[in-house]
Design a protein around this motif. Structure first.
Motif, PDB file in Angstrom:
ATOM      1  N   CYS A  72      50.911  12.526  17.336  1.00  0.00           N
ATOM      2  CA  CYS A  72      50.354  13.832  17.683  1.00  0.00           C
ATOM      3  C   CYS A  72      50.433  13.994  19.198  1.00  0.00           C
ATOM      4  O   CYS A  72      49.995  13.109  19.934  1.00  0.00           O
ATOM      5  CB  CYS A  72      48.901  13.945  17.229  1.00  0.00           C
ATOM      6  SG  CYS A  72      48.738  13.967  15.444  1.00  0.00           S
TER       7      CYS A  72
ATOM      8  N   ASP B 154      55.044  18.810  17.767  1.00  0.00           N
ATOM      9  CA  ASP B 154      54.355  17.805  16.959  1.00  0.00           C
ATOM     10  C   ASP B 154      55.317  17.310  15.886  1.00  0.00           C
ATOM     11  O   ASP B 154      56.440  17.795  15.778  1.00  0.00           O
ATOM     12  CB  ASP B 154      53.113  18.434  16.312  1.00  0.00           C
ATOM     13  CG  ASP B 154      52.042  17.398  15.982  1.00  0.00           C
ATOM     14  OD1 ASP B 154      52.335  16.185  16.019  1.00  0.00           O
ATOM     15  OD2 ASP B 154      50.925  17.806  15.684  1.00  0.00           O
ATOM     16  N   HIS B 155      54.863  16.369  15.071  1.00  0.00           N
ATOM     17  CA  HIS B 155      55.719  15.900  13.981  1.00  0.00           C
ATOM     18  C   HIS B 155      55.858  17.000  12.933  1.00  0.00           C
ATOM     19  O   HIS B 155      54.944  17.783  12.719  1.00  0.00           O
ATOM     20  CB  HIS B 155      55.183  14.598  13.371  1.00  0.00           C
ATOM     21  CG  HIS B 155      53.791  14.669  12.865  1.00  0.00           C
ATOM     22  ND1 HIS B 155      52.693  14.532  13.685  1.00  0.00           N
ATOM     23  CD2 HIS B 155      53.302  14.877  11.624  1.00  0.00           C
ATOM     24  CE1 HIS B 155      51.600  14.641  12.974  1.00  0.00           C
ATOM     25  NE2 HIS B 155      51.930  14.856  11.717  1.00  0.00           N
ATOM     26  N   ALA B 156      57.020  17.024  12.318  1.00  0.00           N
ATOM     27  CA  ALA B 156      57.306  18.049  11.315  1.00  0.00           C
ATOM     28  C   ALA B 156      56.393  17.873  10.110  1.00  0.00           C
ATOM     29  O   ALA B 156      56.090  16.765   9.689  1.00  0.00           O
ATOM     30  CB  ALA B 156      58.764  17.969  10.882  1.00  0.00           C
ATOM     31  N   ARG B 157      55.944  18.985   9.574  1.00  0.00           N
ATOM     32  CA  ARG B 157      55.114  18.956   8.372  1.00  0.00           C
ATOM     33  C   ARG B 157      55.960  19.232   7.121  1.00  0.00           C
ATOM     34  O   ARG B 157      55.634  18.778   6.042  1.00  0.00           O
ATOM     35  CB  ARG B 157      54.010  20.016   8.457  1.00  0.00           C
ATOM     36  CG  ARG B 157      53.119  19.906   9.661  1.00  0.00           C
ATOM     37  CD  ARG B 157      51.805  19.204   9.305  1.00  0.00           C
ATOM     38  NE  ARG B 157      50.750  19.274  10.294  1.00  0.00           N
ATOM     39  CZ  ARG B 157      50.742  18.666  11.460  1.00  0.00           C
ATOM     40  NH1 ARG B 157      51.802  18.022  11.860  1.00  0.00           N
ATOM     41  NH2 ARG B 157      49.701  18.714  12.259  1.00  0.00           N
ATOM     42  N   HIS B 158      57.012  20.010   7.283  1.00  0.00           N
ATOM     43  CA  HIS B 158      57.813  20.418   6.128  1.00  0.00           C
ATOM     44  C   HIS B 158      59.285  20.039   6.276  1.00  0.00           C
ATOM     45  O   HIS B 158      59.896  19.616   5.302  1.00  0.00           O
ATOM     46  CB  HIS B 158      57.677  21.923   5.890  1.00  0.00           C
ATOM     47  CG  HIS B 158      56.252  22.330   5.692  1.00  0.00           C
ATOM     48  ND1 HIS B 158      55.572  22.119   4.516  1.00  0.00           N
ATOM     49  CD2 HIS B 158      55.361  22.899   6.536  1.00  0.00           C
ATOM     50  CE1 HIS B 158      54.326  22.545   4.624  1.00  0.00           C
ATOM     51  NE2 HIS B 158      54.165  23.021   5.846  1.00  0.00           N
TER      52      HIS B 158
ATOM     53  N   HIS C 266      62.506  17.872   7.216  1.00  0.00           N
ATOM     54  CA  HIS C 266      62.755  16.432   7.223  1.00  0.00           C
ATOM     55  C   HIS C 266      63.362  16.051   8.572  1.00  0.00           C
ATOM     56  O   HIS C 266      64.518  15.661   8.677  1.00  0.00           O
ATOM     57  CB  HIS C 266      63.672  16.033   6.065  1.00  0.00           C
ATOM     58  CG  HIS C 266      63.068  16.313   4.729  1.00  0.00           C
ATOM     59  ND1 HIS C 266      62.029  15.580   4.218  1.00  0.00           N
ATOM     60  CD2 HIS C 266      63.325  17.280   3.826  1.00  0.00           C
ATOM     61  CE1 HIS C 266      61.672  16.060   3.048  1.00  0.00           C
ATOM     62  NE2 HIS C 266      62.454  17.100   2.779  1.00  0.00           N
TER      63      HIS C 266
ATOM     64  N   ASP D  18      59.907  14.858  15.499  1.00  0.00           N
ATOM     65  CA  ASP D  18      59.052  15.829  16.165  1.00  0.00           C
ATOM     66  C   ASP D  18      59.792  17.142  16.315  1.00  0.00           C
ATOM     67  O   ASP D  18      61.006  17.165  16.526  1.00  0.00           O
ATOM     68  CB  ASP D  18      58.624  15.304  17.539  1.00  0.00           C
ATOM     69  CG  ASP D  18      57.645  14.151  17.424  1.00  0.00           C
ATOM     70  OD1 ASP D  18      56.979  14.050  16.380  1.00  0.00           O
ATOM     71  OD2 ASP D  18      57.549  13.360  18.374  1.00  0.00           O
TER      72      ASP D  18
ATOM     73  N   THR E 141      57.027  23.929  16.651  1.00  0.00           N
ATOM     74  CA  THR E 141      56.585  24.804  15.573  1.00  0.00           C
ATOM     75  C   THR E 141      56.174  26.142  16.163  1.00  0.00           C
ATOM     76  O   THR E 141      55.607  26.210  17.264  1.00  0.00           O
ATOM     77  CB  THR E 141      55.394  24.216  14.796  1.00  0.00           C
ATOM     78  OG1 THR E 141      54.281  24.057  15.666  1.00  0.00           O
ATOM     79  CG2 THR E 141      55.756  22.885  14.175  1.00  0.00           C
TER      80      THR E 141
ATOM     81  N   ASP F 219      54.096  29.512  14.920  1.00  0.00           N
ATOM     82  CA  ASP F 219      53.260  30.139  13.897  1.00  0.00           C
ATOM     83  C   ASP F 219      52.871  31.519  14.391  1.00  0.00           C
ATOM     84  O   ASP F 219      52.319  31.653  15.494  1.00  0.00           O
ATOM     85  CB  ASP F 219      51.989  29.327  13.628  1.00  0.00           C
ATOM     86  CG  ASP F 219      52.258  28.143  12.740  1.00  0.00           C
ATOM     87  OD1 ASP F 219      52.703  28.360  11.599  1.00  0.00           O
ATOM     88  OD2 ASP F 219      52.029  27.007  13.187  1.00  0.00           O
TER      89      ASP F 219
ATOM     90  N   GLU G  30      59.678  25.546  11.810  1.00  0.00           N
ATOM     91  CA  GLU G  30      59.799  24.266  12.490  1.00  0.00           C
ATOM     92  C   GLU G  30      61.238  24.138  12.974  1.00  0.00           C
ATOM     93  O   GLU G  30      62.171  24.286  12.189  1.00  0.00           O
ATOM     94  CB  GLU G  30      59.455  23.107  11.556  1.00  0.00           C
ATOM     95  CG  GLU G  30      58.021  23.125  11.078  1.00  0.00           C
ATOM     96  CD  GLU G  30      57.689  21.981  10.131  1.00  0.00           C
ATOM     97  OE1 GLU G  30      58.612  21.362   9.556  1.00  0.00           O
ATOM     98  OE2 GLU G  30      56.487  21.718   9.956  1.00  0.00           O
TER      99      GLU G  30
END
Length: 101
Positions: A2, A32-36, A38, A41, A44, A46, A61
């Motif tokens: 993070c 940050d690290h990807a949430r969705h 593959h 980092d 993002t 939003d 992302e």
């Protein structure tokens, strides 16, 4: 990992979620690290409306390199739009001083 790298700004515009459009109130940019995706980092983005339900968001992302390319494309488009507004439409053009005889 993070990173706690987060920028929040006012946003005026519209975003699409499914078949519905909603008005924006803010944009959030983070690293940050990807949430969705593959990926490792990512940057993002939003786009949200804080006065609507939590699902009122459009998120993406991007790899850091893609985000840099997007920034360059935005810079070019904004420069062209500024020229269009100032030179073609006469908005924002500096007033001319006329010397009295």
């Amino acid at each position: 990992m993070c990173t706690s790298i987060i920028e929040v700004t006012h946003a005026e515009g519209m975003a699409k979620r499914g078949d519905e459009w909603f008005a924006l109130s803010h944009a959030v940019v983070a690293y940050d690290h990807a949430r969705h995706a593959h990926l490792g980092d990512v940057i993002t983005l939003d786009f949200i409306n804080t006065s609507l339900e939590p699902g009122a968001r459009a998120g993406i992302e991007l790899t850091l390199e893609t985000a840099k390319e997007l920034r360059a494309a935005l810079d070019r488009a904004i420069a062209a739009a500024d020229f269009e507004e100032a030179e073609v439409r006469g908005k924002g053009a500096a007033p001319m001083m006329v010397r009295a005889a």
